[in-house]
Write a protein that holds these residues in place. Structure first.
Motif, PDB file in Angstrom:
ATOM      1  N   UNK A 199       1.186 -22.098 -15.138  1.00 60.00           N
ATOM      2  CA  UNK A 199       1.908 -23.135 -14.401  1.00 60.00           C
ATOM      3  C   UNK A 199       1.348 -24.526 -14.704  1.00 60.00           C
ATOM      4  N   UNK A 200       0.031 -24.642 -14.806  1.00 59.74           N
ATOM      5  CA  UNK A 200      -0.565 -25.928 -15.169  1.00 59.74           C
ATOM      6  C   UNK A 200      -0.106 -26.361 -16.563  1.00 59.74           C
ATOM      7  N   UNK A 201      -0.140 -25.421 -17.497  1.00 59.06           N
ATOM      8  CA  UNK A 201       0.295 -25.731 -18.861  1.00 59.06           C
ATOM      9  C   UNK A 201       1.775 -26.090 -18.893  1.00 59.06           C
ATOM     10  N   UNK A 202       2.590 -25.363 -18.135  1.00 54.83           N
ATOM     11  CA  UNK A 202       4.025 -25.660 -18.096  1.00 54.83           C
ATOM     12  C   UNK A 202       4.271 -27.054 -17.515  1.00 54.83           C
ATOM     13  N   UNK A 203       3.555 -27.391 -16.446  1.00 61.54           N
ATOM     14  CA  UNK A 203       3.730 -28.709 -15.819  1.00 61.54           C
ATOM     15  C   UNK A 203       3.395 -29.831 -16.791  1.00 61.54           C
ATOM     16  N   UNK A 204       2.258 -29.717 -17.460  1.00 58.17           N
ATOM     17  CA  UNK A 204       1.840 -30.771 -18.378  1.00 58.17           C
ATOM     18  C   UNK A 204       2.687 -30.767 -19.652  1.00 58.17           C
ATOM     19  N   UNK A 205       3.134 -29.576 -20.061  1.00 60.33           N
ATOM     20  CA  UNK A 205       3.979 -29.497 -21.242  1.00 60.33           C
ATOM     21  C   UNK A 205       5.328 -30.166 -21.037  1.00 60.33           C
ATOM     22  N   UNK A 206       5.971 -29.881 -19.910  1.00 58.42           N
ATOM     23  CA  UNK A 206       7.274 -30.514 -19.658  1.00 58.42           C
ATOM     24  C   UNK A 206       7.116 -32.016 -19.433  1.00 58.42           C
ATOM     25  N   UNK A 207       5.966 -32.413 -18.887  1.00 58.81           N
ATOM     26  CA  UNK A 207       5.721 -33.849 -18.708  1.00 58.81           C
ATOM     27  C   UNK A 207       5.623 -34.560 -20.056  1.00 58.81           C
ATOM     28  N   UNK A 208       4.911 -33.948 -20.984  1.00 58.44           N
ATOM     29  CA  UNK A 208       4.785 -34.543 -22.317  1.00 58.44           C
ATOM     30  C   UNK A 208       6.142 -34.602 -23.014  1.00 58.44           C
ATOM     31  N   UNK A 209       6.927 -33.532 -22.922  1.00 59.95           N
ATOM     32  CA  UNK A 209       8.254 -33.531 -23.535  1.00 59.95           C
ATOM     33  C   UNK A 209       9.134 -34.623 -22.927  1.00 59.95           C
ATOM     34  N   UNK A 210       9.043 -34.790 -21.617  1.00 65.19           N
ATOM     35  CA  UNK A 210       9.818 -35.847 -20.976  1.00 65.19           C
ATOM     36  C   UNK A 210       9.384 -37.232 -21.429  1.00 65.19           C
ATOM     37  N   UNK A 211       8.070 -37.438 -21.579  1.00 68.27           N
ATOM     38  CA  UNK A 211       7.577 -38.737 -22.033  1.00 68.27           C
ATOM     39  C   UNK A 211       8.011 -39.024 -23.467  1.00 68.27           C
ATOM     40  N   UNK A 212       7.976 -38.005 -24.307  1.00 68.21           N
ATOM     41  CA  UNK A 212       8.412 -38.192 -25.689  1.00 68.21           C
ATOM     42  C   UNK A 212       9.904 -38.538 -25.728  1.00 68.21           C
ATOM     43  N   UNK A 213      10.690 -37.879 -24.877  1.00 66.80           N
ATOM     44  CA  UNK A 213      12.108 -38.208 -24.811  1.00 66.80           C
ATOM     45  C   UNK A 213      12.344 -39.634 -24.350  1.00 66.80           C
ATOM     46  N   UNK A 214      11.588 -40.083 -23.350  1.00 68.92           N
ATOM     47  CA  UNK A 214      11.720 -41.466 -22.880  1.00 68.92           C
ATOM     48  C   UNK A 214      11.301 -42.452 -23.961  1.00 68.92           C
ATOM     49  N   UNK A 215      10.253 -42.103 -24.701  1.00 66.92           N
ATOM     50  CA  UNK A 215       9.785 -42.978 -25.773  1.00 66.92           C
ATOM     51  C   UNK A 215      10.832 -43.095 -26.874  1.00 66.92           C
ATOM     52  N   UNK A 216      11.484 -41.956 -27.182  1.00 65.06           N
ATOM     53  CA  UNK A 216      12.525 -41.988 -28.211  1.00 65.06           C
ATOM     54  C   UNK A 216      13.739 -42.786 -27.740  1.00 65.06           C
ATOM     55  N   UNK A 217      14.074 -42.671 -26.453  1.00 70.97           N
ATOM     56  CA  UNK A 217      15.223 -43.411 -25.932  1.00 70.97           C
ATOM     57  C   UNK A 217      14.991 -44.916 -25.943  1.00 70.97           C
ATOM     58  N   UNK A 218      13.727 -45.323 -25.739  1.00 72.44           N
ATOM     59  CA  UNK A 218      13.428 -46.751 -25.682  1.00 72.44           C
ATOM     60  C   UNK A 218      13.143 -47.360 -27.042  1.00 72.44           C
ATOM     61  N   UNK A 219      13.145 -46.549 -28.096  1.00 74.43           N
ATOM     62  CA  UNK A 219      12.882 -47.063 -29.437  1.00 74.43           C
ATOM     63  C   UNK A 219      14.043 -47.931 -29.892  1.00 74.43           C
ATOM     64  N   UNK A 220      13.754 -48.997 -30.690  1.00 77.08           N
ATOM     65  CA  UNK A 220      14.839 -49.861 -31.177  1.00 77.08           C
ATOM     66  C   UNK A 220      15.830 -49.069 -32.026  1.00 77.08           C
TER      67      UNK A 220
END
Length: 277
Positions: A199-220
């Motif tokens: 559960x700890x790994x799943x929580x941090x894993x989905x958080x990282x995936x979400x951050x990467x998605x946000x980073x890609x969305x905000x890219x020029x």
């Protein structure tokens, strides 16, 4: 968040929870009827799997801190993830090398060191209580760091609850139980510990995936692009009279007439030119 990223997060959670159930089942079946051999004791395949989960969770937390720097997080927000990664690494080392068990068996238990009033604890078997207290103190900071992602927040809360139950079971003095009950209790405790790690790994894993998605969305240039059609010039059908003497012919073409000025004068007097005009 894109649909593909949402599916990836969901599949990650399902895969980790499935592993946390299937791994103990396979280990128990491999040693049945002595199902506890590869699960309950320390330094077994079960502890190796737990170590892998914890190391991956530490890596995910560190990666979240790195991505957070790119996202412009404050130093305090990144520090929470770095401290969480350090805590996961400590727990992984404790599982891999049985650190607190060695301290208990070699230092604390022979001297009958215990906490007064906690009679259910075996001598020296109170170290994980301190770990749990430290985790509870640190937990609000972690939850605050994960509150932007509801899925990660819920998964981490479930992991913390499962870990608390596992630590509570681990603190019970095995001398107060029959051997068969002790084996079952220790096996269930290790299984819950693996679920908590997943559960700890799943929580941090989905958080990282979400951050990467946000980073890609905000890219020029990551937003939808509009294609603007270039205006096209309508082609005019050629006039039957188009030619060197027609009005559609550019002046430069007339000037470039090899016949020279005399030809232009002749053309001006011709009936054909009058008709074309």
């Amino acid at each position: 968040m894109t649909p593909s990223l949402t599916k990836a997060r969901f599949r990650l959670v399902v895969a980790l929870l499935a592993l946390s159930v299937l791994v103990p089942a396979v280990l128990a079946a491999a040693q049945y009827p002595r199902y506890w051999v590869w699960i309950a004791p320390e330094l077994t395949p079960m502890t190796w799997i737990q170590t892998v989960f914890l190391v991956l969770a530490a890596s995910a937390s560190a990666l979240a801190a790195v991505v957070g720097r790119l996202r412009g997080w404050s130093r305090g927000a990144r520090l929470v993830h770095w401290l969480l990664a350090a805590g996961m690494v400590y727990l992984a080392l404790d599982d891999r090398f049985a650190v607190h068990e060695r301290i208990r068996d070699r230092v604390l238990a022979p001297r009958d060191i215990r906490i007064p009033g906690l009679s259910w604890l075996a001598p020296g078997d109170f170290q994980m209580l301190f770990v749990a207290i430290a985790g509870l103190i640190f937990l609000p900071f972690v939850l605050r760091a994960l509150r932007a992602d509801t899925t990660a927040l819920v998964l981490f809360c479930l992991g913390a609850l499962t870990a608390a139950i596992a630590i509570g079971m681990d603190t019970i003095d095995p001398a107060t139980m029959p051997m068969t009950v002790e084996r079952l209790e220790q096996t269930l405790e290790e299984c819950l510990e693996l679920v908590a790690d997943a559960l700890f790994l799943a929580a941090l894993g989905v958080r990282v995936l979400g951050l990467i998605g946000e980073l890609a969305d905000s890219a020029p240039g990551s937003g939808p692009t509009r294609t603007v059609a270039e205006p096209t010039r309508a082609s005019t059908p050629a006039s039957p009279t188009s030619g060197p003497g027609s009005l559609d012919t550019p002046a430069s073409a007339l000037d470039a007439d090899p016949a020279g000025p005399s030809r232009s004068a002749e053309t001006a007097e011709s009936p054909d030119f009058a008709i074309a005009r």
